[in-house]
Structures are given as structure tokens and as C-alpha cells.
Design a protein around this motif. Sequence first.
Motif, PDB file in Angstrom:
ATOM      1  N   ILE A  19       0.867  -1.184   0.000  1.00 10.61           N
ATOM      2  CA  ILE A  19       0.000   0.000   0.000  1.00 10.61           C
ATOM      3  C   ILE A  19       0.897   1.225   0.000  1.00 10.61           C
ATOM      4  CG2 ILE A  19      -1.705   1.319   1.306  1.00 10.61           C
ATOM      5  CD1 ILE A  19      -2.720  -1.348   2.457  1.00 10.61           C
ATOM      6  N   HIS A  20       0.846   1.988  -1.058  1.00 16.73           N
ATOM      7  CA  HIS A  20       1.666   3.191  -1.168  1.00 16.73           C
ATOM      8  C   HIS A  20       0.762   4.417  -1.199  1.00 16.73           C
ATOM      9  CE1 HIS A  20       5.173   0.713  -1.907  1.00 16.73           C
ATOM     10  NE2 HIS A  20       4.524   0.088  -2.893  1.00 16.73           N
ATOM     11  N   PHE A  21       1.156   5.440  -0.462  1.00 20.15           N
ATOM     12  CA  PHE A  21       0.357   6.656  -0.441  1.00 20.15           C
ATOM     13  C   PHE A  21       0.224   7.238  -1.846  1.00 20.15           C
ATOM     14  CE2 PHE A  21       1.432   7.847   4.234  1.00 20.15           C
ATOM     15  CZ  PHE A  21       0.453   6.963   4.664  1.00 20.15           C
ATOM     16  N   SER A  22      -0.917   7.821  -2.111  1.00 17.51           N
ATOM     17  CA  SER A  22      -1.162   8.435  -3.414  1.00 17.51           C
ATOM     18  C   SER A  22      -0.345   9.714  -3.563  1.00 17.51           C
ATOM     19  CB  SER A  22      -2.648   8.757  -3.565  1.00 17.51           C
ATOM     20  OG  SER A  22      -3.427   7.604  -3.412  1.00 17.51           O
ATOM     21  N   SER A  81      -8.393  12.282  -8.064  1.00 19.54           N
ATOM     22  CA  SER A  81      -8.323  11.202  -7.081  1.00 19.54           C
ATOM     23  C   SER A  81      -8.846  11.686  -5.730  1.00 19.54           C
ATOM     24  CB  SER A  81      -6.875  10.742  -6.919  1.00 19.54           C
ATOM     25  OG  SER A  81      -6.110  11.771  -6.293  1.00 19.54           O
ATOM     26  N   TYR A  93      -7.281  11.601  -2.966  1.00 15.53           N
ATOM     27  CA  TYR A  93      -6.209  12.349  -2.312  1.00 15.53           C
ATOM     28  C   TYR A  93      -6.148  13.775  -2.829  1.00 15.53           C
ATOM     29  CZ  TYR A  93      -1.510  13.829  -0.959  1.00 15.53           C
ATOM     30  OH  TYR A  93      -0.451  14.534  -0.455  1.00 15.53           O
ATOM     31  N   HIS A 120      -3.691  10.584   4.462  1.00 13.29           N
ATOM     32  CA  HIS A 120      -3.013   9.832   3.405  1.00 13.29           C
ATOM     33  C   HIS A 120      -3.547   8.407   3.317  1.00 13.29           C
ATOM     34  CE1 HIS A 120       0.259  12.355   1.805  1.00 13.29           C
ATOM     35  NE2 HIS A 120       0.247  12.948   2.981  1.00 13.29           N
ATOM     36  N   ARG A 139      -6.105   6.839   0.366  1.00 18.83           N
ATOM     37  CA  ARG A 139      -5.565   5.703  -0.384  1.00 18.83           C
ATOM     38  C   ARG A 139      -6.545   4.538  -0.389  1.00 18.83           C
ATOM     39  NH1 ARG A 139      -4.761   2.285  -3.036  1.00 18.83           N
ATOM     40  NH2 ARG A 139      -2.858   1.200  -3.692  1.00 18.83           N
ATOM     41  N   SER A 140      -7.201   4.319   0.721  1.00 16.21           N
ATOM     42  CA  SER A 140      -8.179   3.225   0.780  1.00 16.21           C
ATOM     43  C   SER A 140      -9.326   3.458  -0.193  1.00 16.21           C
ATOM     44  CB  SER A 140      -8.722   3.080   2.206  1.00 16.21           C
ATOM     45  OG  SER A 140      -9.665   4.085   2.522  1.00 16.21           O
ATOM     46  N   GLU A 157      -9.204   4.735  -3.066  1.00 19.47           N
ATOM     47  CA  GLU A 157      -8.826   4.407  -4.440  1.00 19.47           C
ATOM     48  C   GLU A 157      -9.012   2.924  -4.732  1.00 19.47           C
ATOM     49  OE1 GLU A 157      -5.170   5.878  -5.906  1.00 19.47           O
ATOM     50  OE2 GLU A 157      -5.393   7.849  -4.990  1.00 19.47           O
TER      51      GLU A 157
END
Length: 818
Positions: free
Chosen positions: A118-121, A182, A184, A434, A438-439, A441
Motif C-alpha cells: 500500500i503506497h500513499f497516493s 483522485s 487524495y 493519506h 488511499r483506501s 482508491e
Amino acid sequence: MLSLLAIVVLIATLMTLFYQQVSRGIGSIVFVIVWLLSGFLAPWLVGLFPLVLLAAGVTLLNHVDLRQKFITRPVYQALGKVMPAIGDTEREAIEAGTTWFEADLFSGRPDWENFSHIHFSTLTNEEQSFIDNEVQQLCDMLDEWKIFHDLKDLPPEVWDFLKHKGFFSLIIPKEYGGKAFSPYAQSRIMSKIATRSLTAAVTAMVPNSLGPGELLAEYGTDEQKDRWLPGLAKGDEIPCFGLTGPEAGSDAGAIPDTGVICKGKIDGKEVLGMRLNFAKRWITLAPVATVVGLAFKLYDPDHLLGEKEELGITCALIPADTKGVEIGRRHYPGSPFMNGPINGKDVFVSLDAIIGGPDMAGKGWRMLIECLGAGRGVSLPALATASGEMGYRMTGAFGRIRRQFNTSVGDFEGVQEASAEVAAIAYTLEAYRHLVTRSLEDGAPSVVTAMAKYHSTEMMRELINHGMDIAGGRGIQLGPRNFLALPYQSTPIAITVEGANILTRSLMIFGQGAMRCHPYLYDELQAIQAEDKDKGLQDFDALFFTHAGHTLGNVSSAIFQALTGPYLSDAPANADAFSAPWYRLVNRYSAVLASTADMALALLGGDLKRRELLSARLGDVHSQLLIACAILKYHATLPRDEANDAHASYALRRAFSRAHDALEAFYRNFGFYGIGHLLKGLFFPFGRPCKAQAPSDDQIRKLGEMIMEPSSVRDALAEPAYISQDPEDAIGRVEATYNKLLEVEPAWLAFLKADGKGQLEGTSVLDKLKDAATKGIISESQVNAVNEYDAMRYDCLLTDAFDKNLKKVKVHAERPVM
């Protein structure tokens, strides 16, 4: 003694088998072998009677017919009598949306390999450009004091800018003229606007959260999309959505508004449609809306659509000027964004007004639940994050500028107790933003967004209250100089909307979380309530014993980790020396949460839903574990330095301390003949873990000092915000004064020290500064700079004063003669 040792070996074997999640068949074989070998220690274990009991138990567990007859069926029938039925509305709410990493945390065994992916947007070039240009230009146009107290509305040029620069089209697909940003990016846009003006932020966020735009994009027919989305994207149409009413606030499922399917005339032609009667309130943008989304209960008494008479909650979209719609009045929620009631009497519209068309009649509740994520996961946390960004910067700056007893107020330990909390909360809010965006997305995680709404807005309330305590009278007196009062005044808005926080915490987070995140519970309830009881029993048999093994495995894991510390626990492969111990602590508390929740569900059953204090505490534990994961993930994205480590460590202790407090309160109040105390003793035999202790005094002092200093964290929290540099602006005045202090502070402190000792002569600050230069206390080149700072400092501390009618500001900024 040897018999006791044999029993310990057998218990340890069982715990290990459950901990390793060994299958029932292999586990039975291993346990029988260990039992027989233990006979060397305790010969009575291989006597006739113990062996018969062992054989009976193993046979009962592994023979399907016997197991179902003597175990599964009695349990199945008993639970069928005590478990509450799941209604259609509740089922839709449970099944709506998706789950994400919060389900791992609830399972007791977080999948860190999955988490590491899981990478931050990040912002696209288009999104970054919009923030750097259009958002920046909008913020430059805004004067919140004027909006709040003079205009009671946004200026016409701001409305025009919002409409025609795409601020209402962030979620609309590009093919309809929208930006399709997005989650974010939406959060970053809204939080930057909110650091300048809450009124403008709320105005911009509503069309991009719960409203016609998102519902149309997700569920609308092609004809509806073509009809409405281009106008919404251009700002030619202003949307609002009517959900809440006088008797239906957080309990939106109880809305009394109705639609009845019938025939009527539109443009002289008889068509099949709906006659709507509704009373909505607290509807943002309603006074200026051109198109109204509505939620109501739809009925078909004449069976014009089918056999069913009560179709359920339905969402429709109608023009605001439709005959029978009364709209335009305003509420005043404490901030002058457009908000008001909508009423409708005998409003007739065609069935084509149903979002998604007639086929979506009765499916509105699921639509609303899935689309609430934008408001709960993006918009409201964005407001909270903006408060964190500005609260950190202003509280730290003001604490260094303001002096009492010849000391910066930020250096007093009592103040640091509050300012350290401000620093940690601001860091947490940015981290949480963050992770939550992200979740979104990856889907529509309803539990994550409920957590985000509740905890973000509560952290905002706490942070602003601390800021007010530190600012004191400077924060209380309203006026264009005040950098804190308007956010303070508006805080209850975010607490209340999109589901009141009290009910979100006590009913939704754990209530939905247990059903959505538990790997077996919802399927078990479905099996219990199945119409085909034989099929239900078969399904329940497999689920129940798998669930039992899962629970015992988590209990074993929690006990092992309590006895051995974190050494048997895994952490992400990429975890560094700072984060690895914290990840292992997440493992431990995850296993404790899963075990405690299963025990509560087993003993209380449906009553747990009514024991809101207990379920809310379990929800708090679940939420704080997700917050801790957000902090760890965010910490890894910032430069690894002292400031980052100090903020993350404090924030993590804060999260785990609150999680542990919630568990202790749960165990203390659980009842059931001391089972709560037993669980506490099993899972925490040596007391509270060190890292779950509240932050120490040393940590409070350290963070209380850091919030006043330039640092990587201060810069990271400022980067998404709008920081005015105008010395006549409420924020800019404090910012400019702080920056000037950093420039002259050594000379300023030397001057204050000498003046405090009576070493300087003169009747003004400038005279004394010149005398200090003459005596070599400061240099000649520093005289004017320090004098300029002192004037800025004095002006920065002044509060607004008005004429007697509170109309015209009359501030006397001239320093008194010393």
C-alpha cells in the motif's frame, strides 16, 4: 508435579496448534500423539477412562454426522432463538461498500506483506497544477472575516470562480467535462481552501461528496448523465442533496418522506410517475441549488410496477423549480455557507427522475451508503487536517512570540502539555488523511470512512480546544486579527454532519466493523437465518468450527505475545528499527481485539448491539490500530530525522494508550462473572506494555519545544496549506512576526536579559536598543531589526477592538512608552 507438567504440555500443544492454524484432522493426530507421549510423565493419561474420553472427543470433532448431531445442531438452534434478525435495510448497509486493511486488523493477524504494497497516493501533474494555480488564486480572493461577519455569503466573484474553474466538478468523469481527480487530490484541494476559509471549503466540497454528481456518475442512466453532468461540471447547475429531516438525522433509514407511484400529467401528457411529499433540513447549498437530489421511501400501492407494495428507500433527481418544491430559505449553522430546508407537497415527477431509472427503485439506501465515503473519508477529514496544519503552525509560532514572566509561554510545561498534543494530533491527521484517501482508491470501505469521520473531527475538536487554551484572550476576541476563533466556532458543524459523532462511534464503527470485517460472523448469521434450514446447518457447521479455531488461534497468539513479548511476532519486511517494534505491537493488540470481540459476541450475542458503551470501546481499539498503521506509513515517507521520530513516537504512544484505555474500560465493565478480569489477566499479565503508556513528561517537553522550532515536520505540515505572508492578514501577521523572531532572536533575548537586569537606559525600546549597542550587548546592525521585530510582536499580540456598535475596527497598534 509430573502430572502438572503433562497438563502444561497438553495445553501448550493445543495453543500451538491453534496459533499455527493447523487443520482439524492433522491437529487431532498431533494432539493424540502428544497425549500418548505425555503418558510417560503422567501414567493416568493412558488409563482406560482418559483414553475413552480422548477417543470420544476426537471422533466427535472429526465425524461429520456425530459432530452436527451433538454440537452443531444444538448451537445452531440456540443461536437461532437469540440472534436478532437482519432486516433488509441493515443487510444493505452491511453489504454496501468494501473492506480494506481494517479487516486484517480485526482478524487478529495483519498481513504485513499486503500492507507493504500500500503506497500513499501522489498528485498527478494536472492535480498539482490545479492546486498551485486555481486553488491558490481562490485562496488569494478570500477574506473569511468579511465573508463571516459582513457578507454572510461568498462574494459574487468567488461564486463565479468556483463555478467556472471546475471546483464543483472534481469527481465528475472527464467525458462529461469534469476533472475526475483522485480522493487524495480532492482532500488536498479542500484542506488548502479550508486553511483559508471554511465557508468556501464547505461550498466546494458538497458537490464533490454526497450529492447528485457522485450518485449520477456511479448509478445514473446514460440519459441522466448526459442531461445533468455537463451542467454540473461547468457550474451552470448547482446541486444539493436532501437526506436529513426534522425526524431523521443520523437515522437516515427512518426518513418519513414518501413517494407514491401513480399516474399524472407532465406537459399535458399522462405518464407513470411518483407523487413526492417531503420535509428536509440542514441541506447544504439548498438555498442556491438548481437541482435537488432526494432520498425518500417509495411505495407502489396500486402495483403499477410489480407485486411489491413497499419498495424501500429511493433516490431521485429533480429540478429545484419543479412545481410543489419550496426552497430558498436559509439556516445559519454558525458559518455562512449556504444551508437550508427543502419542502415538497404533492410534487409529481416521472419515474425517469429516479437515479439509475426505475430499475433502481428501492435501492437508494445501498447507493447512499456506498457514496457516503466521499463525505466521511475525504471532505470532513480534509477540514480536520486543515485545522491540524494551521493549528500546528499558529500555536507553535504564537507560543514562541508571546511572553509572560519574561519567558516564552511555549516554554512553560503546562503549555507544552497542550502544545505537544497539538503537534501530535496534527501529525496524526496528516498521516490519517493519506491512508484513508488511499483506501478510497481501492473501493468504498464504509468502516474506514466511518472511523475517519469520527476520529478526524474529534481530533480537530481537541486540537482547536488546546489552541484556544494557549492563545487565551487573543483567541477569544472576535475580529479580523483572530486566527483561531472562526475555526473554533465552526467545529460543531463537522462533528454533527454525515452522521452525528456519538452515533457513529457507538453504533456504526464496531457494529458495521464486526459484520464487515469479521471473517465468519456475517456468513454465520446468514446461515442461521437461512430459509432452507438443512442447507443452513451444513454451512453453519463449516463456519462455526473454522470460527472456533480462528478464535482460539487469536487467543493463543495474544497469550504467547503477552508472555514472550514481541519476539514471536512479524513486522513488514521493509520495516526499519524505529517502526518494527511498533508493528509488532499492532500484531499483539490486533490479536487481543479479535479475541475480545469474539468473546463478547459469543456471550452477549445480539445484546452487544444494545450495549453501546462496550461496542464503542471495541470500535475505539480497532480505530486506533488503523491510526497507528497510518502514522507508521506516514513516518516512512518523511525524512528520517529527530523531529519525524519524535512526532511519530508521541503520536503512536497516544494511539496505543487510547486503545489500551478502551480495552481496560471494556474489561472493567464487561461483567459475566469476572470474565472481563480474566481476559485482562490472560492478555496483559504484566500490565500495560511500555509502548502503550501515555507519553512521558520528557516527550511532552520535547514536542512542546519542537512545535516552536523550524523542522522537517513543520515544513511537511505547511506544504499542503495556504500560508499567507501578508502582515495585515490574521495568519500572515503571526507568520511574519515568527519569521522575524527567528532572524533576530539571539539579539532580542540578549536585549531582554540586559533590560531585565536594569542595565539599559532610555524611555523607549529604540532608545534602550541603542544603549545596548553602545554597551556591546548587541551590534549596531541589529538595532533596527530588533526594534522592527518588537513593533511587529506588539502588533501581533493585539486583539481587535470595535466601535460601540461593533461595526468599525479601531485597533491602536502603537507601542506604549516604556
